[in-house]
Motif scaffolding. Structure first.
Motif, PDB file in Angstrom:
ATOM      1  N   ASN A  26       0.823  -1.217   0.000  1.00 14.16           N
ATOM      2  CA  ASN A  26       0.000   0.000   0.000  1.00 14.16           C
ATOM      3  C   ASN A  26       0.855   1.265   0.000  1.00 14.16           C
ATOM      4  O   ASN A  26       0.511   2.250  -0.622  1.00 14.16           O
ATOM      5  N   CYS A  27       1.947   1.187   0.741  1.00 16.87           N
ATOM      6  CA  CYS A  27       2.807   2.362   0.832  1.00 16.87           C
ATOM      7  C   CYS A  27       3.508   2.637  -0.498  1.00 16.87           C
ATOM      8  O   CYS A  27       3.631   3.793  -0.905  1.00 16.87           O
ATOM      9  N   TYR A  30       1.143   4.000  -2.911  1.00 13.34           N
ATOM     10  CA  TYR A  30       0.578   5.295  -2.505  1.00 13.34           C
ATOM     11  C   TYR A  30       1.346   6.438  -3.160  1.00 13.34           C
ATOM     12  O   TYR A  30       2.567   6.459  -3.163  1.00 13.34           O
ATOM     13  N   ALA A  32       2.107  10.153  -2.871  1.00 15.39           N
ATOM     14  CA  ALA A  32       1.969  11.320  -1.990  1.00 15.39           C
ATOM     15  C   ALA A  32       1.566  12.528  -2.809  1.00 15.39           C
ATOM     16  O   ALA A  32       2.056  12.722  -3.910  1.00 15.39           O
ATOM     17  N   PRO A  33       0.664  13.351  -2.280  1.00 16.18           N
ATOM     18  CA  PRO A  33       0.307  14.570  -3.000  1.00 16.18           C
ATOM     19  C   PRO A  33       1.547  15.420  -3.216  1.00 16.18           C
ATOM     20  O   PRO A  33       2.424  15.480  -2.352  1.00 16.18           O
ATOM     21  N   ALA A  36       2.484  17.912  -0.669  1.00 13.61           N
ATOM     22  CA  ALA A  36       2.320  17.454   0.718  1.00 13.61           C
ATOM     23  C   ALA A  36       3.362  18.026   1.656  1.00 13.61           C
ATOM     24  O   ALA A  36       3.083  18.283   2.815  1.00 13.61           O
ATOM     25  N   SER A  37       4.569  18.204   1.116  1.00 12.45           N
ATOM     26  CA  SER A  37       5.607  18.677   2.023  1.00 12.45           C
ATOM     27  C   SER A  37       5.575  20.181   2.231  1.00 12.45           C
ATOM     28  O   SER A  37       6.278  20.717   3.050  1.00 12.45           O
ATOM     29  N   ARG A  46      -8.829  22.261  13.859  1.00 11.22           N
ATOM     30  CA  ARG A  46      -8.672  22.288  15.315  1.00 11.22           C
ATOM     31  C   ARG A  46      -8.354  23.704  15.800  1.00 11.22           C
ATOM     32  O   ARG A  46      -8.907  24.199  16.759  1.00 11.22           O
ATOM     33  N   GLU A 240      -2.953  17.429  35.701  1.00 13.36           N
ATOM     34  CA  GLU A 240      -3.620  16.176  35.998  1.00 13.36           C
ATOM     35  C   GLU A 240      -2.765  15.192  36.778  1.00 13.36           C
ATOM     36  O   GLU A 240      -3.249  14.209  37.277  1.00 13.36           O
ATOM     37  N   ASP A 241      -1.504  15.484  36.872  1.00 13.62           N
ATOM     38  CA  ASP A 241      -0.631  14.435  37.384  1.00 13.62           C
ATOM     39  C   ASP A 241      -0.152  14.637  38.815  1.00 13.62           C
ATOM     40  O   ASP A 241       0.132  13.688  39.507  1.00 13.62           O
ATOM     41  N   ILE A 242      -0.030  15.849  39.181  1.00 13.90           N
ATOM     42  CA  ILE A 242       0.634  16.084  40.463  1.00 13.90           C
ATOM     43  C   ILE A 242      -0.330  16.741  41.436  1.00 13.90           C
ATOM     44  O   ILE A 242      -0.980  17.717  41.107  1.00 13.90           O
ATOM     45  N   THR A 327       6.965  22.204  38.901  1.00 13.36           N
ATOM     46  CA  THR A 327       6.730  21.774  37.525  1.00 13.36           C
ATOM     47  C   THR A 327       5.247  21.593  37.250  1.00 13.36           C
ATOM     48  O   THR A 327       4.828  20.680  36.584  1.00 13.36           O
ATOM     49  N   GLU A 329       1.963  22.112  35.475  1.00 10.16           N
ATOM     50  CA  GLU A 329       1.646  22.518  34.113  1.00 10.16           C
ATOM     51  C   GLU A 329       0.439  23.445  34.146  1.00 10.16           C
ATOM     52  O   GLU A 329      -0.696  23.021  34.111  1.00 10.16           O
TER      53      GLU A 329
ATOM     54  N   THR B   4      12.791  17.943   3.602  1.00  8.90           N
ATOM     55  CA  THR B   4      12.058  16.825   3.007  1.00  8.90           C
ATOM     56  C   THR B   4      12.752  16.337   1.749  1.00  8.90           C
ATOM     57  O   THR B   4      13.433  17.091   1.065  1.00  8.90           O
ATOM     58  N   ILE B  12      11.299   3.067   1.548  1.00 12.75           N
ATOM     59  CA  ILE B  12      10.005   2.762   2.171  1.00 12.75           C
ATOM     60  C   ILE B  12      10.003   1.325   2.678  1.00 12.75           C
ATOM     61  O   ILE B  12       9.608   1.037   3.806  1.00 12.75           O
ATOM     62  N   LEU B  46       2.228   6.180   5.700  1.00  5.60           N
ATOM     63  CA  LEU B  46       1.765   7.064   4.625  1.00  5.60           C
ATOM     64  C   LEU B  46       2.175   8.512   4.910  1.00  5.60           C
ATOM     65  O   LEU B  46       2.571   9.256   4.028  1.00  5.60           O
ATOM     66  N   ILE B  49       5.700   8.879   4.049  1.00  4.53           N
ATOM     67  CA  ILE B  49       5.926   9.078   2.613  1.00  4.53           C
ATOM     68  C   ILE B  49       5.508  10.492   2.202  1.00  4.53           C
ATOM     69  O   ILE B  49       6.205  11.164   1.457  1.00  4.53           O
ATOM     70  N   GLU B  50       4.378  10.894   2.727  1.00  2.00           N
ATOM     71  CA  GLU B  50       3.853  12.215   2.387  1.00  2.00           C
ATOM     72  C   GLU B  50       4.806  13.325   2.803  1.00  2.00           C
ATOM     73  O   GLU B  50       5.170  14.196   2.041  1.00  2.00           O
ATOM     74  N   SER B 139       8.744  15.476  34.425  1.00  2.00           N
ATOM     75  CA  SER B 139       8.129  15.158  35.716  1.00  2.00           C
ATOM     76  C   SER B 139       6.754  14.532  35.526  1.00  2.00           C
ATOM     77  O   SER B 139       6.364  13.621  36.248  1.00  2.00           O
ATOM     78  N   MET B 143       5.664  10.892  36.778  1.00  2.04           N
ATOM     79  CA  MET B 143       4.447  10.650  37.559  1.00  2.04           C
ATOM     80  C   MET B 143       3.587   9.580  36.915  1.00  2.04           C
ATOM     81  O   MET B 143       3.027   8.715  37.574  1.00  2.04           O
ATOM     82  N   LYS B 147       2.530   6.169  38.651  1.00  2.00           N
ATOM     83  CA  LYS B 147       1.142   5.760  38.830  1.00  2.00           C
ATOM     84  C   LYS B 147       0.820   4.558  37.967  1.00  2.00           C
ATOM     85  O   LYS B 147       0.073   3.668  38.375  1.00  2.00           O
TER      86      LYS B 147
END
Lengths: 351, 161
Positions: A26-27, A30, A32-33, A36-37, A46, A240-242, A327, A329, B4, B12, B46, B49-50, B139, B143, B147
């Protein structure tokens, strides 16, 4: 527990050959566009979402501060439609809100020119309350004086839970045996994860400290008096950790204790030495800290000693000044948010 | 920023040959499902590769692949919301993947601990390297290791003692 066995166990997991060949095929097939880089110029969904959220929050804060949601202005005789209105809130440097709780409007005279506005403030005997006056002129030249009684109000009720937890824990501790009290705290903790971290900081009997220690909860309370303020860093979302509790006292400037199961990085003032306390043995590390009874002295203002990623403070250990960086966060903005609750969690008022 | 260069077929193939076991191991432990793990590994290659980054050495390449695979796993956990499957599911797919009891226990502990334990104890990464890989402070990694060990031991005791 021998974790070498875990390595052996994990290393036995191999990708099946046909799967490997399929991936290879598959690779190779494939394409790459071409671009892409190159850096993407399209929308980062996001990022856009985060920006939108920030904008939304900012808008909310602005609206809140502008008094749009406030319903407490009570106007008396409203025969002065031309009079300039005061904002519902007055922002003060300490970040607490002042709220206008009453307004009086008086029409005094009618022989002055229009468009003049003066505002003055005076503080009444009760330091929490301020009277503000506004003078303005109506179109027909009437002088209108408005009086506002401004009272300080808590910045939010976000931390109200903590107070009820503290009061509740204190009541329980007064009536229960140590064992009952431990069970009680853990039962509460099941329903409210903040319960334990709030309650165990301020009130527990000696035996309970030992119990905490055995569970790697390092006791905060020693003969030093925990005085006034508390901020529990557990509430910082990204944190969340300490487990960490910072207790402020106001006896001689700001001092705080750090209760943590995390680690510390110490740096000497000249930035040359750098000592890292291993978290793996954090029980010992924190125990050592408490043996030395370090008092963390924060210089100047708190915010000047805060930086992204932690709290920095200059401390004195056995006469030697060191900079401390915990430390945690937490961003400065987040920590500032928590500082706002300082006024609100006045431990001495409740315990 | 990486430089790149387009990857050749042999590059690959070499990369898949060299790193696929390691990536599959990590992805399988993270996702608990071989099909998902295969998807994650394939998507990682992928991406390789990209983006076609140029690496300083093999370790650099391995770390890059691990980071990408870790992110893929996180995305898959987040978006697909699939529960961690038990060992019995692997046989349904027709593969004979050997997963012994310790790895199974590892697959049952919470994701954030699973990742650091896998990287530390199976892939033998140091705390600082893991911190770099998962974007946390050393740290925080310590942790999580601490845990994680505790949770792992509890789970182990539950199952074997």
């Amino acid at each position: 527990m021998d974790f070498d066995k875990l390595r052996e166990s994990g290393r036995k997991i191999k990708m099946p050959n046909d799967m490997k060949n399929r991936i290879k095929k598959n690779c190779i097939e494939y394409e790459a566009p071409e671009d892409a880089s190159k850096p993407s110029v399209g929308f980062n969904r996001r990022l856009v979402a985060v920006c939108a959220c920030c904008l939304f929050v900012l808008l909310g804060i602005v609206l809140k501060h502008s008094g749009v949601f406030d319903k407490t202005i009570s106007r008396q005789p409203d025969n002065t439609s031309q009079a300039t209105q005061m904002p519902a809130f007055v922002q003060t440097p300490s970040s607490t809100m002042k709220q206008i709780v009453a307004t009086t409007v008086k029409v005094l005279q009618n022989d002055r020119p229009t468009s003049v506005l003066t505002t003055r403030s005076s503080t009444t005997a009760e330091s929490e309350t301020t009277i503000q006056q506004t003078e303005s002129f109506t179109e027909n030249g009437q002088l209108v004086t408005e009086e506002y009684i401004v009272q300080e109000v808590p910045p939010s009720t976000l931390y109200m839970d903590d107070l009820s937890i503290l009061k509740d824990a204190k009541r329980a501790a007064e009536t229960m045996s140590v064992e009952e009290y431990q069970r009680y705290l853990f039962e509460k903790e099941k329903n409210n994860y903040r319960y334990f971290s709030v309650a165990d900081c301020f009130y527990y009997p000696e035996e309970y400290l030992e119990f905490c220690e055995s569970e790697l909860y390092v006791p905060v309370v020693d003969e030093e008096k925990i005085d006034v303020f508390a901020i529990n860093m557990n509430y910082v979302p990204s944190y969340e950790d300490i487990d960490m509790v910072v207790l402020f006292t106001e006896s001689d400037g700001f001092r705080f204790y750090v209760h943590t199961s995390g680690d510390f990085r110490f740096r000497t003032n000249d930035d040359k030495e750098y000592k890292y306390v291993e978290t793996a043995s954090f029980g010992n590390a924190t125990a050592e800290i408490y043996r030395k009874k370090i008092i963390y002295q924060i210089n100047d203002s708190l915010t000047n000693n805060m930086w992204w990623g932690g709290i920095r403070a200059e401390i004195t250990v056995d006469g030697q000044k060191i900079n401390l960086l915990s430390t945690v966060e937490v961003t400065m903005e987040e920590f500032k948010e928590y500082l706002k609750c300082v006024d609100f969690i006045k431990i001495k008022d409740w315990i | 920023m990486y430089q790149t260069t387009k990857k050749t077929v042999s590059e690959i193939e070499n990369a898949v040959e060299k790193h696929s076991d390691m990536l599959f191991r990590v992805c399988l432990i993270m996702l608990g499902d071989e099909a998902d793990a295969e998807d994650a590994v394939q998507e990682t290659f992928l991406k390789y590769i990209e983006k076609a980054p140029v690496f300083n050495d093999e370790e650099h390449e391995k770390a890059w692949l691990l980071k990408v695979a870790g992110n893929k796993c996180k995305d898959m956990i987040k978006h697909r919301k699939r529960a961690v499957n038990t060992c019995s599911d692997f046989k349904d797919e027709g593969y004979e993947i050997e997963i012994d009891s310790l790895s199974e226990i590892l697959m049952k502990i919470p994701e954030k601990f699973r990742m650091v334990l896998t990287l530390h104890y199976i892939e033998e990464y140091k705390v600082d390297e893991i911190a770099e890989l998962i974007g946390k402070t050393p740290s925080a990694v310590k942790m999580r290791l601490k845990k994680g060990r505790k949770i792992f031991e509890e789970q182990y005791r539950k199952e074997f003692c």
